[in-house]
Design a protein around this motif. Structure first.
Motif, PDB file in Angstrom:
ATOM      1  N   UNK A 134       0.667  -1.017  -0.174  1.00  0.00           N
ATOM      2  CA  UNK A 134      -0.045   0.140   0.010  1.00  0.00           C
ATOM      3  C   UNK A 134       0.814   1.064  -0.134  1.00  0.00           C
ATOM      4  N   UNK A 135       2.307   1.218   0.071  1.00  0.00           N
ATOM      5  CA  UNK A 135       3.140   2.370   0.013  1.00  0.00           C
ATOM      6  C   UNK A 135       2.786   2.964  -1.246  1.00  0.00           C
ATOM      7  N   UNK A 136       3.041   4.075  -1.546  1.00  0.00           N
ATOM      8  CA  UNK A 136       3.094   4.847  -2.913  1.00  0.00           C
ATOM      9  C   UNK A 136       4.556   4.496  -3.368  1.00  0.00           C
ATOM     10  N   UNK A 137       4.628   4.174  -4.605  1.00  0.00           N
ATOM     11  CA  UNK A 137       5.872   3.967  -5.258  1.00  0.00           C
ATOM     12  C   UNK A 137       5.779   4.561  -6.700  1.00  0.00           C
ATOM     13  N   UNK A 138       7.040   5.417  -6.755  1.00  0.00           N
ATOM     14  CA  UNK A 138       7.275   6.230  -7.934  1.00  0.00           C
ATOM     15  C   UNK A 138       8.215   5.618  -8.908  1.00  0.00           C
ATOM     16  N   UNK A 139       8.102   5.169 -10.023  1.00  0.00           N
ATOM     17  CA  UNK A 139       8.974   4.679 -11.069  1.00  0.00           C
ATOM     18  C   UNK A 139       9.702   5.728 -11.913  1.00  0.00           C
ATOM     19  N   UNK A 140      11.064   5.985 -11.942  1.00  0.00           N
ATOM     20  CA  UNK A 140      11.627   6.993 -12.449  1.00  0.00           C
ATOM     21  C   UNK A 140      11.963   6.710 -13.930  1.00  0.00           C
ATOM     22  N   UNK A 141      11.266   7.251 -14.642  1.00  0.00           N
ATOM     23  CA  UNK A 141      11.330   6.917 -16.277  1.00  0.00           C
ATOM     24  C   UNK A 141      12.735   7.524 -16.812  1.00  0.00           C
ATOM     25  N   UNK A 142      13.007   8.782 -16.262  1.00  0.00           N
ATOM     26  CA  UNK A 142      14.248   9.405 -16.540  1.00  0.00           C
ATOM     27  C   UNK A 142      15.377   8.711 -16.136  1.00  0.00           C
ATOM     28  N   UNK A 143      15.297   8.557 -14.677  1.00  0.00           N
ATOM     29  CA  UNK A 143      16.286   7.783 -13.992  1.00  0.00           C
ATOM     30  C   UNK A 143      16.767   6.297 -14.704  1.00  0.00           C
ATOM     31  N   UNK A 144      15.514   5.502 -15.081  1.00  0.00           N
ATOM     32  CA  UNK A 144      15.850   4.550 -15.821  1.00  0.00           C
ATOM     33  C   UNK A 144      16.536   4.603 -17.203  1.00  0.00           C
ATOM     34  N   UNK A 145      16.189   5.358 -17.813  1.00  0.00           N
ATOM     35  CA  UNK A 145      16.593   5.788 -19.354  1.00  0.00           C
ATOM     36  C   UNK A 145      18.164   6.229 -19.175  1.00  0.00           C
ATOM     37  N   UNK A 146      18.346   6.835 -18.040  1.00  0.00           N
ATOM     38  CA  UNK A 146      19.640   7.528 -17.947  1.00  0.00           C
ATOM     39  C   UNK A 146      20.581   6.616 -17.144  1.00  0.00           C
ATOM     40  N   UNK A 147      20.020   5.406 -16.897  1.00  0.00           N
ATOM     41  CA  UNK A 147      20.994   4.314 -15.891  1.00  0.00           C
ATOM     42  C   UNK A 147      22.056   3.491 -16.807  1.00  0.00           C
ATOM     43  N   UNK A 148      23.431   3.605 -16.680  1.00  0.00           N
ATOM     44  CA  UNK A 148      24.428   3.083 -17.500  1.00  0.00           C
ATOM     45  C   UNK A 148      23.975   1.599 -17.607  1.00  0.00           C
ATOM     46  N   UNK A 149      23.407   1.022 -16.633  1.00  0.00           N
ATOM     47  CA  UNK A 149      23.010  -0.435 -16.907  1.00  0.00           C
ATOM     48  C   UNK A 149      21.907  -0.613 -18.042  1.00  0.00           C
ATOM     49  N   UNK A 150      21.387   0.391 -18.559  1.00  0.00           N
ATOM     50  CA  UNK A 150      20.367   0.149 -19.550  1.00  0.00           C
ATOM     51  C   UNK A 150      21.147  -0.295 -20.933  1.00  0.00           C
ATOM     52  N   UNK A 151      22.335  -0.003 -21.016  1.00  0.00           N
ATOM     53  CA  UNK A 151      23.322  -0.531 -22.188  1.00  0.00           C
ATOM     54  C   UNK A 151      22.538  -0.870 -23.357  1.00  0.00           C
ATOM     55  N   UNK A 152      21.927   0.331 -23.824  1.00  0.00           N
ATOM     56  CA  UNK A 152      21.498   0.254 -25.350  1.00  0.00           C
ATOM     57  C   UNK A 152      20.076  -0.478 -25.486  1.00  0.00           C
ATOM     58  N   UNK A 153      19.441  -0.601 -24.060  1.00  0.00           N
ATOM     59  CA  UNK A 153      18.119  -1.328 -24.425  1.00  0.00           C
ATOM     60  C   UNK A 153      17.247  -0.475 -24.660  1.00  0.00           C
ATOM     61  N   UNK A 154      16.011  -0.757 -25.168  1.00  0.00           N
ATOM     62  CA  UNK A 154      15.083   0.240 -25.289  1.00  0.00           C
ATOM     63  C   UNK A 154      14.396   1.107 -24.170  1.00  0.00           C
ATOM     64  N   UNK A 155      14.181   2.325 -24.710  1.00  0.00           N
ATOM     65  CA  UNK A 155      13.588   3.358 -23.796  1.00  0.00           C
ATOM     66  C   UNK A 155      12.431   2.966 -23.097  1.00  0.00           C
ATOM     67  N   UNK A 156      12.389   3.343 -21.877  1.00  0.00           N
ATOM     68  CA  UNK A 156      11.174   3.171 -21.016  1.00  0.00           C
ATOM     69  C   UNK A 156      10.127   4.659 -21.052  1.00  0.00           C
ATOM     70  N   UNK A 157      10.548   5.473 -21.576  1.00  0.00           N
ATOM     71  CA  UNK A 157      10.122   6.697 -21.699  1.00  0.00           C
ATOM     72  C   UNK A 157       8.439   6.556 -21.663  1.00  0.00           C
ATOM     73  N   UNK A 158       7.952   5.783 -22.573  1.00  0.00           N
ATOM     74  CA  UNK A 158       6.438   5.702 -22.777  1.00  0.00           C
ATOM     75  C   UNK A 158       5.838   4.474 -21.954  1.00  0.00           C
ATOM     76  N   UNK A 159       6.624   4.051 -20.974  1.00  0.00           N
ATOM     77  CA  UNK A 159       6.292   2.750 -20.090  1.00  0.00           C
ATOM     78  C   UNK A 159       6.595   1.532 -20.865  1.00  0.00           C
ATOM     79  N   UNK A 160       6.037   0.566 -20.195  1.00  0.00           N
ATOM     80  CA  UNK A 160       5.948  -0.824 -20.579  1.00  0.00           C
ATOM     81  C   UNK A 160       4.919  -1.693 -20.205  1.00  0.00           C
ATOM     82  N   UNK A 161       4.634  -2.809 -20.838  1.00  0.00           N
ATOM     83  CA  UNK A 161       3.593  -3.688 -20.180  1.00  0.00           C
ATOM     84  C   UNK A 161       2.210  -3.182 -20.544  1.00  0.00           C
TER      85      UNK A 161
END
Length: 345
Positions: A261-288
């Protein structure tokens, strides 16, 4: 808040994280929308979400991409023709380009009259910049919500009395003839598609244009648009976070346990800027299952607006130093208040 690419990518599609605020246990209330606006896709999961998404999706599906591209090109061309009359003048590109193109596109698709567009922009600004510690800001939010509720209810009634060849008329028929929607779901769907679509496309275009005007890199970016567009859109993403979510049970992410029940924020900009992304698709518009319905339309609008501006006005420049551009005070949406530029002839 979670910002790692792997974690955000997984959690965007995790059914253990619900968008339905009935699962909130930490006092979250959000905008406290009335039912006529609250029964929308950003507050639903599972079968409810899928049922309404299937009604909304055809407007933005790949089957209609050619028609959508043609409509956006026609509308953008007309806006640019009007803009060309102001060569040599200082213009607010947000007001005179970035707002009208997506507003006219979405309005034509949905059947929303053009005289509502300025009020819709004002209402969006009141929602995305609300400061809950300010009585004045809370009052602006309340007035905006009241106006949106009345306006979209009236719009549904008008389509019911005099249907047209637009999405909203189709949704009214689905409500009345097939019982595919409740009345609140119908009004909420129209509200969400128009307001969210307008908000994201306006500020995506504005942020990219501001960055290119500041960098002096516009000519090179336009020349290599197809290879540069993805990078530019990610950097200009006006949505720092995905819509808030709530764990339906205690959730472990790395070494952290997030209580149910806690409020969770998923950082799209943080994820796309993460070096671990390593060329994988952007999450700018979400997923799933909650991937942004308007992603394709937003991309087509950016394609029609940004390169065309610098093709028609290659000597355009900011009218003030970039450091003096004012951005809205908002953690929900990163967008400009205005974008003054000089369209050199």
């Amino acid at each position: 808040m979670i910002a790692g690419y792997d974690e955000v990518s997984a959690l965007l599609a995790d059914p253990q994280l619900s968008l339905d605020k009935r699962h909130a246990c930490d006092g979250y209330t959000g905008f406290a929308l009335p039912p006529a606006l609250d029964r929308n896709l950003l507050n639903m999961d599972g079968d409810q979400h899928n049922r309404i998404r299937k009604l909304a999706a055809p407007a933005f599906s790949r089957r209609s991409v050619d028609d959508l591209r043609a409509a956006i090109g026609r509308i953008a061309g007309a806006v640019f023709d009007s803009l060309s009359e102001k060569d040599g003048e200082t213009v607010d590109l947000l007001d005179e380009l970035c707002v009208p193109v997506p507003a006219l596109v979405l309005g034509e698709l949905l059947g929303v009259p053009a005289d509502l567009y300025p009020h819709l922009r004002d209402a969006a600004a009141a929602m995305f910049t609300v400061d809950t510690s300010s009585a004045e800001s809370r009052q602006r939010l309340k007035a905006a919500i009241d106006w949106l509720t009345t306006t979209f209810a009236d719009l549904v009634a008008a389509k019911r009395a005099d249907p047209g060849d637009d999405l909203l008329s189709g949704w009214v028929r689905a409500r009345d003839d097939e019982a595919a929607l409740t009345e609140d779901e119908l009004v909420s769907l129209a509200f969400l598609m128009m307001l969210a679509g307008l908000e994201n496309a306006v500020h995506m275009c504005g942020n990219i244009i501001a960055a290119l005007l500041d960098s002096g890199d516009a000519a090179a970016a336009v020349a290599a648009w197809q290879s540069r567009r993805g990078e530019l859109m990610e950097q200009a993403n006006p949505s720092p976070f995905a819509i808030r979510r709530f764990p339906i049970a205690d959730l472990t992410v790395g070494a952290t346990t997030i209580p149910k029940g806690d409020t969770v924020l998923l950082s799209l900009i943080g994820a796309d800027s993460d070096p671990a992304r390593n060329g994988r698709r952007s999450l700018m518009f979400g997923r799933g299952p909650h991937y942004c319905l308007g992603a394709q339309a937003a991309s087509l609008i950016v394609d029609a607006v940004v390169p065309e501006l610098f093709t028609r006005h290659p000597r355009a420049r900011l009218a003030i130093p970039a450091a003096e551009l004012t951005y809205r005070a908002s953690w929900r949406s990163h967008g400009l208040v205005a974008l003054p530029a000089i369209l050199a002839p």
